[in-house]
Design an enzyme around this catalytic site. Sequence first.
Site, mmCIF file in Angstrom:
data_model
loop_
_atom_site.group_PDB
_atom_site.id
_atom_site.type_symbol
_atom_site.label_atom_id
_atom_site.label_comp_id
_atom_site.label_asym_id
_atom_site.label_seq_id
_atom_site.Cartn_x
_atom_site.Cartn_y
_atom_site.Cartn_z
ATOM 1 N N HIS A 189 0.806 -1.301 0.013
ATOM 2 C CA HIS A 189 0.028 0.018 0.068
ATOM 3 C C HIS A 189 0.973 1.300 0.038
ATOM 4 O O HIS A 189 0.616 2.143 -0.730
ATOM 5 C CB HIS A 189 -0.837 0.121 1.318
ATOM 6 C CG HIS A 189 -1.798 -1.045 1.372
ATOM 7 N ND1 HIS A 189 -2.007 -1.673 2.647
ATOM 8 C CD2 HIS A 189 -2.924 -1.369 0.504
ATOM 9 C CE1 HIS A 189 -3.009 -2.764 2.304
ATOM 10 N NE2 HIS A 189 -3.578 -2.435 1.019
ATOM 11 N N SER B 81 -2.887 -7.677 2.420
ATOM 12 C CA SER B 81 -3.309 -7.753 3.925
ATOM 13 C C SER B 81 -3.940 -9.171 4.488
ATOM 14 O O SER B 81 -3.495 -9.546 5.445
ATOM 15 C CB SER B 81 -4.371 -6.638 4.276
ATOM 16 O OG SER B 81 -3.851 -5.378 3.855
ATOM 17 N N ARG C 36 -2.399 -6.007 -8.497
ATOM 18 C CA ARG C 36 -1.070 -7.043 -8.604
ATOM 19 C C ARG C 36 -1.236 -8.096 -9.494
ATOM 20 O O ARG C 36 -0.260 -8.522 -9.772
ATOM 21 C CB ARG C 36 -1.331 -7.593 -7.191
ATOM 22 C CG ARG C 36 -1.184 -6.587 -6.051
ATOM 23 C CD ARG C 36 -1.512 -7.224 -4.806
ATOM 24 N NE ARG C 36 -3.065 -6.982 -4.533
ATOM 25 C CZ ARG C 36 -3.748 -7.088 -3.453
ATOM 26 N NH1 ARG C 36 -3.336 -7.251 -2.393
ATOM 27 N NH2 ARG C 36 -5.079 -7.198 -3.556
ATOM 28 N N LYS D 181 -18.456 -6.576 8.480
ATOM 29 C CA LYS D 181 -17.145 -7.402 8.363
ATOM 30 C C LYS D 181 -16.613 -7.312 9.590
ATOM 31 O O LYS D 181 -16.459 -6.312 10.372
ATOM 32 C CB LYS D 181 -16.481 -6.555 7.155
ATOM 33 C CG LYS D 181 -15.751 -7.389 6.410
ATOM 34 C CD LYS D 181 -14.986 -6.601 5.232
ATOM 35 C CE LYS D 181 -13.583 -6.858 4.791
ATOM 36 N NZ LYS D 181 -13.015 -6.136 3.668
HETATM 37 P P1 ADP Z 1 -9.548 -4.100 0.285
HETATM 38 O O1 ADP Z 1 -10.368 -4.066 1.302
HETATM 39 O O2 ADP Z 1 -10.640 -3.190 -0.978
HETATM 40 O O3 ADP Z 1 -9.209 -5.512 -0.415
HETATM 41 P P2 ADP Z 1 -7.004 -3.339 0.797
HETATM 42 O O4 ADP Z 1 -7.025 -2.498 2.067
HETATM 43 O O5 ADP Z 1 -6.729 -5.107 0.739
HETATM 44 O O6 ADP Z 1 -8.421 -2.902 0.256
HETATM 45 O O7 ADP Z 1 -6.148 -2.907 -0.475
HETATM 46 C C1 ADP Z 1 -6.787 -1.611 -1.029
HETATM 47 C C2 ADP Z 1 -6.073 -1.177 -2.262
HETATM 48 O O8 ADP Z 1 -4.517 -1.654 -2.212
HETATM 49 C C3 ADP Z 1 -6.667 -1.935 -3.313
HETATM 50 O O9 ADP Z 1 -6.475 -1.176 -4.584
HETATM 51 C C4 ADP Z 1 -5.422 -3.182 -3.603
HETATM 52 O O10 ADP Z 1 -5.473 -3.624 -4.933
HETATM 53 C C5 ADP Z 1 -4.141 -2.211 -3.504
HETATM 54 N N1 ADP Z 1 -3.073 -2.964 -2.819
HETATM 55 C C6 ADP Z 1 -3.241 -3.829 -2.014
HETATM 56 N N2 ADP Z 1 -1.846 -4.758 -1.844
HETATM 57 C C7 ADP Z 1 -1.008 -4.117 -2.736
HETATM 58 C C8 ADP Z 1 0.237 -4.522 -3.024
HETATM 59 N N3 ADP Z 1 0.999 -5.435 -2.633
HETATM 60 N N4 ADP Z 1 0.605 -3.591 -4.289
HETATM 61 C C9 ADP Z 1 -0.013 -2.793 -4.817
HETATM 62 N N5 ADP Z 1 -1.381 -2.582 -4.411
HETATM 63 C C10 ADP Z 1 -1.795 -3.172 -3.504
#
Ligand code: ADP
Length: 152
Positions: free
Chosen positions: A17, A128, A90, A41
């Site tokens: 992120h 995450s 990703r 959730k």
């Molecule tokens: P959600 O709850 O929508 O799954 P996340 O908190 O997991 O949200 O992720 C938010 C954003 O960050 C999403 O657009 C996701 O694709 C991006 N993201 C998460 N991990 C990575 C990563 N390792 N590299 C690039 N973008 C990421």
Amino acid sequence: MKTAVFPGSFDPITVGHVELVRRAVPLFDKIVVAVGVNSQKKYLFSLEQRLAWLREVFADEPTVEVGSFEGLTAHYCRSIGARYLLRGLRNASDFDYEKTISQLNEIVGEGLETIFLISQPAYSHISSTIVREIIKGGGDASPFLPEGVNGV
Ligand code: ADP
């Protein structure tokens, strides 16, 4: 003023992120990293904890703000005057999912544009979800967490 919202659960924020937000900083006047709260959730970390980590991680970025919202992302964007959404890609499954959401947001958000950044190869395996699994299993998740974020 070009404002983008980077929405997510950030449960917890990962180095993936952070890399994405830092690459997007030159593209926007302001980026709001916003925790979306879904009352149905269950999260591993409290909203307060997730917000505190976000504030700490981006303390050195003057154009990055932290927020949270309930309800539709598009409505939150409108309420703060943001016309752009920032999302990361990703892999192909991210693409399939994000494509639909982005098309819906364009309609619901009346022209809300989603800007995608492709994750760097070094971060494309980080999510995450896997970080939570490592933490729940008692492993060391620190390689995936920004400095100052302690998932224990
Ligand atoms: P959600 O709850 O929508 O799954 P996340 O908190 O997991 O949200 O992720 C938010 C954003 O960050 C999403 O657009 C996701 O694709 C991006 N993201 C998460 N991990 C990575 C990563 N390792 N590299 C690039 N973008 C990421």
